[in-house]
Write an enzyme that holds these catalytic residues in place. Sequence first.
Site, PDB file in Angstrom:
ATOM      1  CB  ALA A   9      24.070 -11.209 -11.640  1.00 51.36           C
ATOM      2  CD  GLU A  19      14.732 -13.252  -9.407  1.00 49.30           C
ATOM      3  OE1 GLU A  19      15.117 -13.320  -8.244  1.00 49.30           O
ATOM      4  OE2 GLU A  19      15.421 -12.769 -10.321  1.00 49.30           O
ATOM      5  CG  ASP A  79     -24.568  12.382   0.194  1.00 49.89           C
ATOM      6  OD1 ASP A  79     -24.936  13.552   0.035  1.00 49.89           O
ATOM      7  OD2 ASP A  79     -25.316  11.457   0.540  1.00 49.89           O
TER       8      ASP A  79
END
Length: 803
Positions: A224, A228, A270
């Site tokens: 619990a 993971e 640019d």
Amino acid sequence: MLEVLSEPMFLLLCAATGIYLLIGDVIEALILGASLLVVIGITVVQRHRTERALEALRDLSSPRALVVRDGRQSRIAGTDVVRGDVLVLSEGDRVAADADLFATSNLMVDESLLTGESLAAEKRLTVGDASAQAGKVFSGTLVVKGHGYAEVVATGARSELGRIGRALGEIEPERTMLERETAKIVRVVAAFAVALSALVALFHLALDHGWVESVLAGLTLAMAIIPEEFPVVLTVFLALGAWRIARRGVLTRRMPAIEMLGAATVLCVDKTGTLTENRMAVKEIFAAEGWISPAPDTPLSRGAREVLSHAALASELAPFDPMENAVLAAASRHAPEADAWRAAWRLDRDYSLNEAFLAVCHAWRDAEGRAVVALKGAPETIVAACRIDATRGQELLAQAGLAAARGMRVLGVACAQWDEKAWPADPRAFAFRWLGFVALADPLRPVVPAAVAECRRAGIRVVMITGDHGGTALAIAREAGIRTEGGMLTGAELETLADAELALAVRRVDVFARVLPEQKLRLVTALKASGEVVAMTGDGVNDAPALRAAHIGVAMGSRGTDVAREAASLVLLRDEFGAVVDTVRLGRRIYDNIRNAMCYLLSVHVPIAGMAFLPLAMAGPVMIYPVHVVFLEFLIDPACSVVFEAEAGDREAMRRPPRDPRQPLFSGTMLAGSLALGATALIAVVLLYGWAISAGRTDEEVRSLGFAAILFGNLALIFANRSQSQPILVTLGRSNPMLWWMTIGAVAALALTLYAPAVAAVFRFAPLGAVDVGIALAVGIAGILGSELWKLYAARYRRAETS
């Protein structure tokens, strides 16, 4: 697959399955065994999906090659080049395959990747000697100067670079830093969970429970607690985020750039091709008779034709620059003799533009061997090269300034004769005669003003850096909505400023003109020194240092060089400013979704872990067994990796300032808020648990009520964490089909566990009546009410602040 088998959750499930087999509970063991297969399947599918996205990005990021097929030039992926193709090589290109040269002009190639030699190798035709290295180019090498044509003779593993690559095939790739960090977090928490579960098992054993039940209680608590899902979230979100960005026309070469996008405070762009449409056209010509606008059916004066024809002679043989293409197109229409000269004459000497001489000079030999020299470049450079007296020079530059103020790019044109056989080392040795000016226009892209305004609302400065005339730069900046109150700085003025002075200047100036590519690096460094997070666009070889130095380097895909693309973090497949802004918006969305998923994971483990432990401490009926944790994990994994990743993002994402890049993902505020939200959900379930026991419910009924409340609370946490600032009533209007499919699936699965007798027996559940289900639903919702009320209060406070 081995990585999946070594995950802590997998190992804990294996242990629980083994214990059930030892005690003879075959049905429980089979269910957990089946869940093991499902866990493996989900993990493999998720990683396969991630790898597919990354593979698609790798295909896009392979070097592009310009080839001649069926008499036409086309740009293709380097992996699509085959033997017999003709490569068109230009400055800045990465050679896509081994090839033999059959035409070349001043070609220099950096072969250090293969030879280790730092100096570029000069390439020339080697007639009759097929083995001569000077007549060959090799895959992976870089063209640093000149042009050439070569026929492909080897590709892939058969190339020189491929032979080296075969030796690397068995080397395992290292995990990224992000993967290592998340794996470390999971390991640390897993170690804590295992230690705590051991204590819980001992505590449970001390209460005179059996050792099997005690070990299962400890394993359940560990399962619990362990988060993971953290590696899944970060890996999948970044990979799929890069895929989503690629679908918008932006290739991600370095994953950390996605995270940095939300922190960008300055976009340096640019002008030509990014803010403008990159379809230059000659609009006016200035000759002895003044300014002339070329018309399709009206012949030009002799002076204007001379200006155009010599501007064409001073252009590259295979031009890459849109201005040179525009000059050649205009010369073909109005001064066709230029095409004849370029076809019949020989380009004998090419003087490239450099910092000290902002012009291109081409020295030709005509059919009789006479020299014709053409010069094209910045008006001030051309006027100075013609040695015109100061008064006349000022008058001419004033004319150029008038055209520049109208938003046009102005090029000066001159010519010269040369009677010597040897060419001078410096083009300023020629006695140039001034011919006139060529004024070109490149219209602003229609989407730019709205995109610039969106950036300003998001707290992002847009800075224009261009090689254009200052008047042209200011005119385009005003039209685009870029701030011009701070004035303008030119490249020459930059050179007079010390680093500290430049760091102060870049705080107020948003327009930089007549800037050389080498000076972009100074600007990036100065902006970073002033505390900005810099995104920088570029396309040339000399832009590479600035792209690498910027926090987020953005290379132009279609008109950029391979060097620029490899130095950049992102590559625009569409060379326009709107794509940059779209990328920033997506970057903020991806980061927000990662943060929301992490908040959900932190909060959702609290009630699960709490109800795995508290019933033991209260000496009440056990609430959570391993099978229950597995069931909830099948809900949590899709929620964090599918539902949150598919979130469209906060509508206010581009109305808030950039985040601080030093702010950690797991900040103290985030941890406290998420754990508090999980704690309120746990408190609600604990109160229901206590009420059910006091009401005399059976253990199975208590477990059914508590588990249903946990599941409904889990769903409520998903809805609550879709946004950290907007309440559920607002986010319900945002489309996310995956959310509703997952919700329906979870409720259907809960119904199956409660009302299918065989399944209910495995879960140790008793059927619940409609009232009990309603109570469980109310408890699950009650756990997030405090958070939702806080969001409503915060939203009202923000509205009051802005009104």
